[in-house]
Write a protein that holds these residues in place. Structure first.
Motif, PDB file in Angstrom:
ATOM      1  N   ILE A  40      53.452  -3.085   2.267  1.00 35.64           N
ATOM      2  CA  ILE A  40      53.947  -4.458   2.310  1.00 35.64           C
ATOM      3  C   ILE A  40      52.780  -5.403   2.041  1.00 35.64           C
ATOM      4  O   ILE A  40      51.686  -5.240   2.580  1.00 35.64           O
ATOM      5  CB  ILE A  40      54.590  -4.767   3.676  1.00 35.64           C
ATOM      6  N   ARG A  41      53.040  -6.372   1.163  1.00 35.78           N
ATOM      7  CA  ARG A  41      52.036  -7.374   0.809  1.00 35.78           C
ATOM      8  C   ARG A  41      52.536  -8.758   1.219  1.00 35.78           C
ATOM      9  O   ARG A  41      53.694  -8.911   1.598  1.00 35.78           O
ATOM     10  CB  ARG A  41      51.786  -7.382  -0.705  1.00 35.78           C
ATOM     11  N   VAL A  42      51.675  -9.750   1.097  1.00 32.58           N
ATOM     12  CA  VAL A  42      52.033 -11.131   1.395  1.00 32.58           C
ATOM     13  C   VAL A  42      51.855 -11.959   0.127  1.00 32.58           C
ATOM     14  O   VAL A  42      50.784 -11.930  -0.488  1.00 32.58           O
ATOM     15  CB  VAL A  42      51.160 -11.708   2.534  1.00 32.58           C
ATOM     16  N   ASP A  43      52.913 -12.699  -0.247  1.00 30.21           N
ATOM     17  CA  ASP A  43      52.846 -13.595  -1.400  1.00 30.21           C
ATOM     18  C   ASP A  43      51.875 -14.720  -1.066  1.00 30.21           C
ATOM     19  O   ASP A  43      52.045 -15.418  -0.066  1.00 30.21           O
ATOM     20  CB  ASP A  43      54.244 -14.152  -1.692  1.00 30.21           C
ATOM     21  N   GLU A  44      50.843 -14.875  -1.864  1.00 30.26           N
ATOM     22  CA  GLU A  44      49.798 -15.851  -1.551  1.00 30.26           C
ATOM     23  C   GLU A  44      50.291 -17.297  -1.563  1.00 30.26           C
ATOM     24  O   GLU A  44      49.689 -18.163  -0.932  1.00 30.26           O
ATOM     25  CB  GLU A  44      48.610 -15.693  -2.500  1.00 30.26           C
ATOM     26  N   HIS A  45      51.382 -17.560  -2.263  1.00 26.00           N
ATOM     27  CA  HIS A  45      51.886 -18.937  -2.338  1.00 26.00           C
ATOM     28  C   HIS A  45      52.942 -19.239  -1.282  1.00 26.00           C
ATOM     29  O   HIS A  45      52.913 -20.297  -0.668  1.00 26.00           O
ATOM     30  CB  HIS A  45      52.453 -19.214  -3.741  1.00 26.00           C
ATOM     31  N   THR A  46      53.871 -18.316  -1.067  1.00 23.51           N
ATOM     32  CA  THR A  46      54.967 -18.565  -0.111  1.00 23.51           C
ATOM     33  C   THR A  46      54.679 -18.012   1.276  1.00 23.51           C
ATOM     34  O   THR A  46      55.368 -18.355   2.224  1.00 23.51           O
ATOM     35  CB  THR A  46      56.268 -17.925  -0.608  1.00 23.51           C
TER      36      THR A  46
END
Length: 129
Positions: free
Chosen positions: A103-109
């Motif tokens: 799982i990653r994190v969207d850098e913008h949202t």
């Protein structure tokens, strides 16, 4: 000005119809709206819905060419599904022996997401609500 109401459907050409049908229905849980065999094309057309909304068409054709590369190839990059619980979704897929990235994190949202691949290695994203 052009007025577009919504995305009507996404069409996918698969290399192994039964594998793709099983993946999209038994693993992802899409429901069959209609299944047609088109003799003249030696092709199946499978219409699938999510929560009653028609969204995906699966086609089989004899010997379709392979996708030229990963998601960075020109054309449709990936199919994304919104989910409420990203970790629960990933755990479910991993328990079904579906390879998943972390799982990653969207850098913008700042929303969480991850990718898997369908039986033809097409990228599918799951994105948290």
């Amino acid at each position: 000005m052009l007025q577009i109401n919504k995305v009507h459907h996404i069409a996918i050409i698969c290399s192994d119809y039964q594998k793709s049908k099983t993946f999209y229905t038994n693993i992802l849980g899409l429901t069959i709206v209609q299944e047609i065999y088109r003799e003249e094309r030696q092709s199946y057309k499978l219409d699938l819905a999510l929560n009653g909304n028609y969204i995906v068409e699966i086609f089989s054709f004899p010997n379709p060419p392979q996708r030229p590369s990963k998601p960075e190839a020109a054309g449709l990059r990936h199919l994304a599904f919104e989910v409420d619980d990203i970790q629960l979704t990933r755990d479910f897929l991993v328990n079904k022996n579906i390879r998943s990235e972390e799982i990653r994190v969207d850098e913008h949202t700042k929303k969480h997401f991850f990718f898997i691949a369908d039986p033809d290695d097409l990228p599918i994203e799951f994105y948290e609500k």
